[in-house]
Write an enzyme that holds these catalytic residues in place. Structure first.
Site, short mmCIF file in Angstrom:
data_model
loop_
_atom_site.label_atom_id
_atom_site.label_comp_id
_atom_site.label_asym_id
_atom_site.label_seq_id
_atom_site.Cartn_x
_atom_site.Cartn_y
_atom_site.Cartn_z
N ASP A 190 40.80 24.00 83.92
CA ASP A 190 41.82 24.99 83.23
C ASP A 190 41.99 26.09 83.89
O ASP A 190 40.99 26.51 84.52
CB ASP A 190 41.17 25.17 81.67
CG ASP A 190 41.47 24.09 80.68
OD1 ASP A 190 42.10 22.90 81.05
OD2 ASP A 190 40.47 23.90 79.71
N LYS A 228 47.08 25.97 81.37
CA LYS A 228 47.75 25.82 80.39
C LYS A 228 47.81 27.46 79.66
O LYS A 228 46.80 28.00 79.73
CB LYS A 228 47.47 25.15 79.21
CG LYS A 228 47.95 23.51 79.40
CD LYS A 228 47.53 22.78 78.13
CE LYS A 228 48.00 21.22 78.46
NZ LYS A 228 49.34 21.03 78.47
N MET A 248 42.92 31.61 70.42
CA MET A 248 44.55 31.82 70.71
C MET A 248 45.13 32.39 69.47
O MET A 248 46.38 32.13 69.12
CB MET A 248 44.90 30.23 70.91
CG MET A 248 44.45 29.67 72.07
SD MET A 248 45.02 28.20 72.44
CE MET A 248 43.93 27.10 71.26
#
Length: 458
Positions: A243, A265, A378
């Site tokens: 990641d 991402k 997030m």
């Protein structure tokens, strides 16, 4: 790194030593273990130097070093115990472009000699850039106690067998063979060495086996927070697909030969499509490689683990999961708080601020109750949305909220806020790293000592 460690070929090379006393003797005892041609320059030489010359191990020249003596030399040691003479020899070496060492003078030396653990052909070099030679000696003593005396003989046997082992495909198949060939070697050699020829036949039969995928949690980002299983997985990996949030210090723990692929991402930003990531994982594993899918935190927490497992299962590829420390736990530890507490909250909610459809919706009425605790991943860009939904369902503006950026890393920052001030506080702080919002928790005063404790742990 002021001194770059290398292993220099000495077979047939000429090494010049200036000096014939105890300082020179100490270096000569080490140099005589090499296959170099050694020339000693000194007006007077210790009797042991004369003995070594008689035995054909070196050549003694009863005069100082001259410029022509350095033609074609590989190394020069200035070890005369005379600072002026050592400086003169060093100047000649510098002029000739030859690497030189002034014994006990690292500041003026072009190279320094590390402490060595000799189990030839296995040699371990220990360096502290001259800053802590006593520590280097202690490390050397520990390694000598750990590395068995028979290590060199086993390695020489293996080296002779290496041409036969080339019958195995390069990469994983050969590494597994050599792993088994050296099994138990560093564990006190509990049994007889494996017979290499039968072992090779076993590995030939297994060489066509399919690869495997390890879904590994990298933790919040500090290499010290990796589990032992995660470290072992990185040691085995042929390919590491990671990641964006996995930092460089963790990636550096992978084998140097491993292929490192970022499959990043970014929330509300450019991302590698999940289908492409699935295809990459399956493609590498189908080639018979060990694939580590390295995910920040824990693979099972907002890591799309199920989708990637399903891709492996559809392709008939073996997989396993190596859990990691999730950011919520690291953030709470930095606050000095417990995620659950008797009499306060009997449940913990782990949420995301946005999902594939945009801002994520949740059971806001339950989250707005007094004492509720939630870890929101997030959530920076969704902070105003979260604040509005919670206060619409009755949450108090004074509800404590903490935002932990880069949880568990050296660059960690802790932002103490309330639900009422949360969006404005996030904007004012200019947070740029990944952050976890802990609803219902405020930092303890003692949390200030956490970074210091982390440094001590290192």
């Amino acid at each position: 790194m002021k001194f770059f460690p290398i292993f220099l070929r000495t077979e047939g090379a000429r090494i010049v030593v200036s000096g014939g006393g105890e300082t020179a003797l100490a270096k000569l005892r080490l140099l005589l273990k090499t296959e170099a041609r050694i020339a000693v320059h000194a007006a007077e030489a210790d009797p042991r130097i004369l003995d070594w010359q008689q035995e054909g191990k070196l050549i003694w020249h009863p005069r100082p070093v001259s410029a022509t003596d350095l033609d074609g030399a590989r190394l020069v040691y200035a070890a005369s115990d005379d600072a002026a003479e050592d400086a003169r020899v060093a100047a000649l070496a510098r002029e000739a472009g030859v690497l030189f060492n002034i014994v006990d003078n690292r500041a003026d030396s072009a190279f320094i000699t590390p402490a060595l653990v000799d189990r030839a052909p296995v040699v371990v070099a220990i360096g502290t850039e001259g800053a802590a030679p006593v520590l280097a000696r202690r490390i050397k003593a520990g390694l000598e106690a750990w590395l068995p005396a028979g290590l060199g003989a086993r390695v020489r046997e293996a080296d002779a067998f290496r041409p036969a082992a080339e019958a195995l495909p390069k990469g994983r198949a050969r590494r597994r063979f050599w792993d088994d060939a050296f099994a138990g070697l560093l564990d006190g050699m509990p049994g007889p060495a494996p017979q290499l020829a039968p072992l090779l036949e076993t590995h030939k039969a297994a060489a066509t086996a399919a690869g495997e995928v390890l879904f590994v949690g990298a933790g919040p980002g500090d290499p010290d927070d990796l589990t032992l299983r995660a470290r072992r997985a990185l040691d085995r990996a042929d390919v590491v697909i990671h990641d964006r949030l996995v930092p460089a210090p963790i990636l550096e723990l992978a084998r140097r030969e491993a292929e490192i692929v970022e499959a990043g991402k970014t929330g509300f930003g450019p991302s590698t499509p999940q289908a492409d990531i699935n295809g990459l994982i399956v493609d590498r594993a189908a080639r018979g490689l060990v694939v580590v899918r390295l995910k920040a935190g824990d693979p099972s927490v907002f890591g799309r683990l199920d989708e990637e497992i399903e891709a492996c299962e559809a392709a008939g590829i073996a997989w396993s999961v190596v859990p990691g420390l999730t950011a919520a736990s690291a953030a709470a530890a930095s606050l000095g708080q417990s995620l659950t507490r008797r009499g306060r909250n009997s449940e913990l909610r782990v949420l995301t601020g946005h999902d594939v459809k945009g801002l994520a919706d949740h059971d806001w009425a339950a989250l707005a109750r007094p004492g509720a605790v939630a870890a929101i991943y997030m959530g920076k860009r969704a902070a105003r949305f979260i604040q509005g939904r919670l206060m619409m369902h009755g949450a108090e503006a004074a509800t404590p909220v903490s935002v932990v950026e880069n949880a568990g890393r050296p660059e960690e920052r802790i932002l103490s806020a309330t639900l009422g001030s949360l969006p404005a506080e996030i904007v004012a702080a200019g947070l740029t790293g990944p952050a976890v919002i802990l609803l219902g928790l405020a930092p303890r005063a003692a949390a200030r000592s956490v970074p210091a404790l982390r440094e001590v742990a290192r």
